[in-house]
Design a protein around this motif. Structure first.
Motif, PDB file in Angstrom:
ATOM      1  N   ARG A 156      22.660  24.455  18.405  1.00 25.03           N
ATOM      2  CA  ARG A 156      21.448  23.630  19.023  1.00 25.03           C
ATOM      3  C   ARG A 156      20.928  22.728  17.784  1.00 25.03           C
ATOM      4  NH1 ARG A 156      18.463  28.721  19.812  1.00 25.03           N
ATOM      5  NH2 ARG A 156      19.847  29.676  21.260  1.00 25.03           N
ATOM      6  N   LEU A 157      20.225  22.006  18.145  1.00 27.02           N
ATOM      7  CA  LEU A 157      19.592  20.698  17.417  1.00 27.02           C
ATOM      8  C   LEU A 157      18.682  20.134  18.337  1.00 27.02           C
ATOM      9  CD1 LEU A 157      20.762  17.891  18.082  1.00 27.02           C
ATOM     10  CD2 LEU A 157      22.340  18.408  16.188  1.00 27.02           C
ATOM     11  N   SER A 158      17.718  19.287  17.465  1.00 26.84           N
ATOM     12  CA  SER A 158      17.063  18.100  18.061  1.00 26.84           C
ATOM     13  C   SER A 158      17.575  17.083  17.279  1.00 26.84           C
ATOM     14  CB  SER A 158      15.479  18.547  17.702  1.00 26.84           C
ATOM     15  OG  SER A 158      14.642  17.642  18.281  1.00 26.84           O
ATOM     16  N   GLY A 159      18.134  16.318  18.178  1.00 32.82           N
ATOM     17  CA  GLY A 159      18.628  14.879  17.652  1.00 32.82           C
ATOM     18  C   GLY A 159      19.131  14.028  18.718  1.00 32.82           C
ATOM     19  N   LYS A 160      19.912  13.138  18.161  1.00 34.71           N
ATOM     20  CA  LYS A 160      20.532  11.949  19.058  1.00 34.71           C
ATOM     21  C   LYS A 160      21.678  12.134  19.730  1.00 34.71           C
ATOM     22  CE  LYS A 160      18.023   8.775  15.945  1.00 34.71           C
ATOM     23  NZ  LYS A 160      16.887   8.263  16.613  1.00 34.71           N
ATOM     24  N   THR A 161      22.348  12.982  19.409  1.00 35.41           N
ATOM     25  CA  THR A 161      23.802  13.102  19.852  1.00 35.41           C
ATOM     26  C   THR A 161      24.165  14.649  20.202  1.00 35.41           C
ATOM     27  OG1 THR A 161      26.038  12.706  19.354  1.00 35.41           O
ATOM     28  CG2 THR A 161      24.990  13.347  17.754  1.00 35.41           C
TER      29      THR A 161
END
Length: 159
Positions: free
Chosen positions: A104-109
């Motif tokens: 998981r992440l909060s990002g652009k890809t």
């Protein structure tokens, strides 16, 4: 068929520019299986292999692999992952261990490659730790189970 995003007009490989994309919460889950002899699975379950605790080592290896994905796969972006999970389900009725990963992440890809890399390296670590007693093990079924976030929406693999 949609256009391949990592290929330029002339056919050469290129890295996708994600700079103009908005951040969004993204998650991917992947799985893989390692098949082994029943006696090998018992050794794993009883933590009775010379190299030590197989599943603990494989969990750490999978986590490390997800963090290194951008260094291993040439066109992957280096990502600041918020979470990496690596879980195991021993399935003696099938002579295998199921590996499930989540990134998981909060990002652009997206994080599909990280989840797949974690599952692959976790399986390879199990193989490495058990190969002295079982040379016929087989790694199989590595795939994305689910992904969410970003412009392409939510994907869930067929069962």
């Amino acid at each position: 068929m949609s256009h391949l995003t990592h290929t330029a007009e002339g056919g050469e490989a290129k890295m996708v520019d994600v700079g103009d994309k908005s951040d969004s919460r993204r998650e991917a889950r992947a799985e893989g299986y390692i098949y082994m002899a029943p006696a090998t699975l018992v050794l794993v379950q009883e933590n009775n292999l010379k190299k030590g605790d197989v599943l603990s080592a494989a969990r750490i290896a999978g986590i490390q692999a997800a963090k290194q994905c951008g260094n291993l796969i040439p066109l992957c972006h280096p990502l600041m992952l918020n979470f990496i999970g690596v879980d195991f389900e021993q399935q003696p009725e099938h002579n295998r261990i199921r590996i499930e990963t989540c990134c998981r992440l909060s990002g652009k890809t997206g994080v599909e490659m990280e989840a797949l890399t974690a599952a692959s390296v976790a399986a390879l670590t199990v193989f490495d730790m058990c190969k002295a007693v079982d040379k016929a093990m087989r790694i199989d079924g590595i795939r994305v189970l689910e992904k969410s976030g970003g412009k392409s929406g939510h994907y869930v693999a067929d069962k």
